[in-house]
Design a protein around this motif. Structure first.
Motif, mmCIF file in Angstrom:
data_model
loop_
_atom_site.group_PDB
_atom_site.id
_atom_site.type_symbol
_atom_site.label_atom_id
_atom_site.label_comp_id
_atom_site.label_asym_id
_atom_site.label_seq_id
_atom_site.Cartn_x
_atom_site.Cartn_y
_atom_site.Cartn_z
ATOM 1 N N LEU B 346 41.174 49.204 51.410
ATOM 2 C CA LEU B 346 40.245 49.763 50.423
ATOM 3 C C LEU B 346 38.918 49.007 50.444
ATOM 4 C CD1 LEU B 346 39.982 51.866 48.109
ATOM 5 C CD2 LEU B 346 40.648 50.071 46.545
ATOM 6 N N ALA B 347 38.983 47.698 50.775
ATOM 7 C CA ALA B 347 37.775 46.879 50.741
ATOM 8 C C ALA B 347 36.731 47.370 51.733
ATOM 9 C CB ALA B 347 38.135 45.419 51.023
ATOM 10 N N LYS B 348 37.198 47.968 52.874
ATOM 11 C CA LYS B 348 36.238 48.467 53.873
ATOM 12 C C LYS B 348 35.571 49.738 53.376
ATOM 13 C CE LYS B 348 37.252 46.218 58.047
ATOM 14 N NZ LYS B 348 38.698 45.921 58.076
ATOM 15 N N GLN B 349 36.364 50.616 52.743
ATOM 16 C CA GLN B 349 35.835 51.905 52.327
ATOM 17 C C GLN B 349 35.009 51.790 51.043
ATOM 18 O OE1 GLN B 349 36.535 54.574 54.201
ATOM 19 N NE2 GLN B 349 38.122 53.702 55.517
ATOM 20 N N GLN B 350 35.542 51.022 50.088
ATOM 21 C CA GLN B 350 34.902 50.936 48.774
ATOM 22 C C GLN B 350 34.831 49.471 48.372
ATOM 23 O OE1 GLN B 350 33.807 53.364 46.794
ATOM 24 N NE2 GLN B 350 34.740 55.253 47.525
ATOM 25 N N LEU B 352 32.941 47.637 46.461
ATOM 26 C CA LEU B 352 32.734 47.300 45.050
ATOM 27 C C LEU B 352 34.015 47.534 44.257
ATOM 28 C CD1 LEU B 352 30.833 46.430 42.813
ATOM 29 C CD2 LEU B 352 30.251 48.818 42.469
ATOM 30 N N LEU B 353 34.657 48.688 44.519
ATOM 31 C CA LEU B 353 35.883 49.032 43.808
ATOM 32 C C LEU B 353 36.952 47.971 44.057
ATOM 33 C CD1 LEU B 353 35.900 51.527 42.140
ATOM 34 C CD2 LEU B 353 37.209 52.702 43.877
ATOM 35 N N ALA B 354 37.062 47.550 45.331
ATOM 36 C CA ALA B 354 38.073 46.548 45.676
ATOM 37 C C ALA B 354 37.788 45.241 44.948
ATOM 38 C CB ALA B 354 38.095 46.329 47.179
ATOM 39 N N LEU B 355 36.499 44.871 44.864
ATOM 40 C CA LEU B 355 36.137 43.633 44.176
ATOM 41 C C LEU B 355 36.516 43.714 42.703
ATOM 42 C CD1 LEU B 355 34.591 40.895 44.266
ATOM 43 C CD2 LEU B 355 32.608 42.172 43.492
ATOM 44 N N LEU B 356 36.230 44.874 42.088
ATOM 45 C CA LEU B 356 36.518 45.014 40.656
ATOM 46 C C LEU B 356 38.015 44.973 40.399
ATOM 47 C CD1 LEU B 356 33.864 47.737 39.876
ATOM 48 C CD2 LEU B 356 33.840 45.367 39.123
ATOM 49 N N VAL B 357 38.779 45.678 41.260
ATOM 50 C CA VAL B 357 40.235 45.638 41.097
ATOM 51 C C VAL B 357 40.722 44.209 41.240
ATOM 52 C CG1 VAL B 357 42.425 46.367 42.098
ATOM 53 C CG2 VAL B 357 40.597 48.008 41.817
ATOM 54 N N SER B 358 40.127 43.453 42.160
ATOM 55 C CA SER B 358 40.537 42.058 42.328
ATOM 56 C C SER B 358 40.291 41.268 41.055
ATOM 57 C CB SER B 358 39.773 41.404 43.473
ATOM 58 O OG SER B 358 39.921 42.163 44.624
ATOM 59 N N ILE B 359 39.153 41.515 40.401
ATOM 60 C CA ILE B 359 38.873 40.776 39.163
ATOM 61 C C ILE B 359 39.913 41.113 38.099
ATOM 62 C CG2 ILE B 359 37.228 40.496 37.268
ATOM 63 C CD1 ILE B 359 35.005 40.898 39.310
ATOM 64 N N GLN B 412 45.820 41.432 48.813
ATOM 65 C CA GLN B 412 46.074 41.321 50.251
ATOM 66 C C GLN B 412 45.997 42.696 50.910
ATOM 67 O OE1 GLN B 412 50.067 40.779 51.340
ATOM 68 N NE2 GLN B 412 49.632 39.593 53.195
ATOM 69 N N ALA B 413 46.601 43.700 50.249
ATOM 70 C CA ALA B 413 46.574 45.051 50.823
ATOM 71 C C ALA B 413 45.148 45.555 50.944
ATOM 72 C CB ALA B 413 47.403 45.993 49.949
ATOM 73 N N MET B 414 44.316 45.255 49.946
ATOM 74 C CA MET B 414 42.961 45.802 49.969
ATOM 75 C C MET B 414 42.092 45.110 51.007
ATOM 76 S SD MET B 414 42.004 46.541 46.011
ATOM 77 C CE MET B 414 42.159 44.853 45.532
ATOM 78 N N TYR B 415 42.258 43.775 51.153
ATOM 79 C CA TYR B 415 41.305 43.016 51.960
ATOM 80 C C TYR B 415 41.802 42.698 53.360
ATOM 81 C CZ TYR B 415 38.004 42.381 48.204
ATOM 82 O OH TYR B 415 37.065 42.599 47.238
ATOM 83 N N PHE B 416 43.112 42.451 53.500
ATOM 84 C CA PHE B 416 43.577 41.890 54.769
ATOM 85 C C PHE B 416 44.431 42.840 55.573
ATOM 86 C CE2 PHE B 416 43.019 38.314 51.807
ATOM 87 C CZ PHE B 416 41.924 37.744 52.422
ATOM 88 N N LYS B 417 44.626 44.072 55.108
ATOM 89 C CA LYS B 417 45.439 45.009 55.871
ATOM 90 C C LYS B 417 44.558 46.129 56.379
ATOM 91 C CE LYS B 417 50.014 43.902 54.779
ATOM 92 N NZ LYS B 417 50.845 44.188 53.618
ATOM 93 N N GLU B 418 44.933 46.645 57.578
ATOM 94 C CA GLU B 418 44.179 47.766 58.144
ATOM 95 C C GLU B 418 44.675 49.057 57.515
ATOM 96 O OE1 GLU B 418 41.628 47.648 60.279
ATOM 97 O OE2 GLU B 418 41.734 45.480 60.029
ATOM 98 N N GLY B 419 43.781 49.943 57.204
ATOM 99 C CA GLY B 419 44.206 51.214 56.636
ATOM 100 C C GLY B 419 42.983 52.020 56.257
ATOM 101 N N ASP B 420 43.202 53.252 55.860
ATOM 102 C CA ASP B 420 42.054 54.081 55.501
ATOM 103 C C ASP B 420 42.185 54.576 54.067
ATOM 104 O OD1 ASP B 420 44.203 55.561 56.049
ATOM 105 O OD2 ASP B 420 43.163 57.067 57.276
ATOM 106 N N ALA B 421 42.566 53.673 53.176
ATOM 107 C CA ALA B 421 42.669 54.064 51.771
ATOM 108 C C ALA B 421 41.296 54.453 51.258
ATOM 109 C CB ALA B 421 43.209 52.895 50.954
ATOM 110 N N ASN B 422 41.256 55.517 50.494
ATOM 111 C CA ASN B 422 39.981 55.880 49.906
ATOM 112 C C ASN B 422 40.212 56.496 48.537
ATOM 113 O OD1 ASN B 422 37.291 56.128 49.616
ATOM 114 N ND2 ASN B 422 36.983 57.217 51.549
#
Lengths: 165, 459
Positions: B346-350, B352-359, B412-422
């Motif tokens: 998710l971090a690659k696609q979005q 900002l969203l990934a950062l906010l979810v992390s917070i 970990q799923a958002m930042y360190f895994k490959e995928g095309d979550a959107n």
């Protein structure tokens, strides 16, 4: 032992025995019929307490309307002895142990409060006039607020029951 | 009183606007207007200016603790409607009725925050629960939603029965429904009071999903439409805690020897059951259900330690937990896949969203600089000040460490895994609101006094 006390013991025994039969009978229709019996016995207790209004409401609403609904649902779903799901044996044992513990605690708690007895056959707290006065003076706020509860239940019934999504 | 009356009235207004406004996407605007009205009403409540006389029988008591909580609940609900209001409309045809039911729940929240009588406690808890049974089953075509609704209804009515039995025993012993510290003279009455307290504790523990009464929570939270899970897991749950804390502080505060150890055991069981089971979940929605159980374990510390510190702590906890959970659920609603894999990349696609979810996740895990850390700190400190049990505090610390594992799996799923979550249809307004929530979480973690806790003393 006067008549009131004898009646009290008969009604209590009837209530407990019928309540046991509700749980023990295999056929759901029989369970509901025994439940009606429980309500009748409890309504008898209300009469002993001189609470005629509660007596009649209990009979009309619970023994009458609600139990008829129960019967309808059970008969429409055509439940009988065969469809009762078989429960795990250990689950039954666990249930007996847990329920038994709770009963033990309550019996212990209530055994020591044996001296208190309710007034029977006298006192007019349960008469409809006094009930109405209490409801509209002292307890008017909960009485009014319970309307929100019923309104939300009605809205819910419409939302769930209406055709379509 | 203003909030209680006006929220019920606005529920009716919602239904009538459903009659006159054909476009169901307007429902959320009516709801937002209603929430703003309620916030104004709450402002007057806080300053003890009542539009309606409510002194009959002294059944409601408007103290700053409960009223500040109502403010938190209303603001959380406002955030919730702003973020996920559009998703409410997608659940079914009855958008206006769903919002009306949410307003009835808020009426129940208002009562739970101000009751001074066991009858009002019962009504408050029921007004919160009954609309939720319906909202859980709002997705009528979905079998899981139906199952969840029925399960919730049956278990909930059972626990209501237990609560009523507890109230009856207390009434039998004290002769009043008012929240007074039972003046127990005879040993026999003492037994009845103790039994009543235990039954009330069981019923309330069920409502806030504390172990071992938590078994309904994962199924109901998982089966319910995600928008309503979000509301159930935040505002309603925390309101249950406020009712719990007020009951045990105002009525049973002088009898801690009767119930305190039982609550300690419930806390330990809740923390362990919630955290250990959450580790094994594959679905984020189900993980959040277990996480809400484990957070309930921490919030129960406020019930355990009856002191002013605990009251401040539970207010902070309420704000931190509601903000973070509503934020995560708002993002979850926008995802196609609710499993952890669904968040891969998710971090690659979005970004900002990934950062906010992390917070939000960091706050739930209790990492310093967030409100979640400070609220956990307050809870533990409150229990130490109350002479807390050492084993209980150690258990809490260990469980907090376990919780980091499953919360970080999401990061970990958002930042360190490959995928095309959107995430689907994310607009700038949605992102801006999430940023506001995240900033609030950090500000609450840094300046809790200025933002929230000082009001407790001023008002």
């Amino acid at each position: 032992m006067n008549v009131t006390e004898i009646l009290f013991w008969i009604l209590s025994a009837l209530a407990i025995a019928s309540a046991l039969m509700v749980v023990l009978s295999k056929n759901p229709v029989h369970s509901v019929l025994w439940l009606i019996m429980v309500f009748f016995a409890i309504s008898g207790h209300y009469i002993l307490l001189n609470a005629q209004f509660l007596f009649i409401v209990n009979l009309i609403v619970y023994a009458g309307a609600i139990m008829v609904l129960f019967l309808f649902v059970i008969m429409l779903m055509n439940l009988n002895t065969d469809t009762e799901p078989q429960k795990n044996k250990w689950l039954k044992v666990a249930g007996v142990v847990a329920g038994g513990c709770l009963m033990l605690v309550f019996v212990a708690a209530l055994k020591s409060s044996g001296t208190q007895q309710v007034q029977m056959g006298e006192g007019n707290i349960g008469l409809i006039e006094n009930l109405g006065k209490a409801l509209f003076n002292e307890y008017v706020l909960p009485f009014e607020i319970s309307s929100v509860l019923f309104l939300s239940a009605m809205v819910g019934a419409v939302v769930i029951g209406k055709k379509g999504d | 009183m203003n909030v209680i009356v006006l929220s019920a009235v606005w529920g009716v207004v919602m239904m009538f606007s459903g009659l006159f406004i054909a476009d169901k996407s307007k429902a959320k605007y009516v709801a937002i207007a209603g929430l703003l009205v309620l916030l104004v009403a709450n402002y007057f409540d806080l300053h003890h200016k009542f539009l309606f006389a409510s002194s009959i029988g002294n059944m409601l008591q408007f103290e700053s603790f409960g009223m500040i909580f109502v403010t938190i609940a209303l603001l959380s609900t406002l955030l919730y409607v702003l973020l996920s209001g559009a998703a409410v409309e997608k659940v079914g045809n009855h958008a206006y009725e769903y919002f009306a039911l949410l307003f009835f729940v808020l009426c129940g929240v208002g009562i739970a925050a101000s009751y001074n009588n066991l009858l009002m406690l019962f009504l408050g808890i029921e007004i919160m629960s009954i609309p939720l049974y319906i909202l859980t089953g709002a997705d009528k075509r979905n079998l899981k939603s139906n199952e969840a609704s029925l399960k919730y209804f049956l278990m909930g009515s059972f626990s209501t029965g237990i609560m009523l039995l507890g109230i009856v025993l207390l009434y039998g012993a004290t002769g009043t429904f008012n929240l007074v510290i039972p003046a127990v003279s005879k040993a026999s009455e003492n037994m009845m009071v103790s039994a009543g307290i235990v039954l009330l504790a069981i019923a309330l523990a069920f409502k806030v999903s504390a172990a071992p009464f938590h078994f309904w929570t994962p199924d109901v939270y998982d089966g319910a439409p995600t928008v309503f899970t979000s509301f159930m897991a935040t505002v309603v749950k925390v309101a249950g805690f406020i009712a719990f804390v007020r009951l045990f502080e105002n009525a049973f505060g002088g009898m801690t020897d009767v119930w305190q150890y039982t609550i300690a055991l419930i806390i330990a069981a809740t923390l362990i059951a919630g955290n250990i089971t959450a580790v094994f979940q594959q679905s984020v929605k189900r993980m959040l259900a277990y996480s809400s159980i484990s957070q309930a374990g921490f919030m129960l510390f406020a019930v355990y330690s009856v002191n002013a510190f605990a009251k401040e702590g539970i207010l902070l906890y309420a704000a931190a937990y509601c903000l973070a959970t509503i934020g995560i659920f708002a993002v979850l609603i926008k995802m196609k896949d609710f499993t952890f894999e669904g968040f891969n990349g998710l971090a690659k696609q979005q970004p900002l969203l990934a950062l906010l979810v992390s917070i939000f996740v960091l706050s739930l895990a209790g990492i310093p600089l967030t409100a979640g850390f400070l609220s956990k700190y307050y809870m533990v400190l409150a229990s130490i000040k109350a002479g807390g049990l050492l084993w209980l505090i150690i258990t809490a610390m260990l469980c907090a460490a376990v919780s980091v594992y499953y919360y970080f799996r999401l990061i970990q799923a958002m930042y360190f895994k490959e995928g095309d979550a959107n995430a689907i249809d994310v607009n700038p307004r949605f992102k801006a609101l999430l940023v506001v929530a995240a900033v609030l979480i950090i500000l609450l973690g840094v300046y809790p006094n200025a933002l929230l806790l000082d009001w407790f003393h001023i008002l």
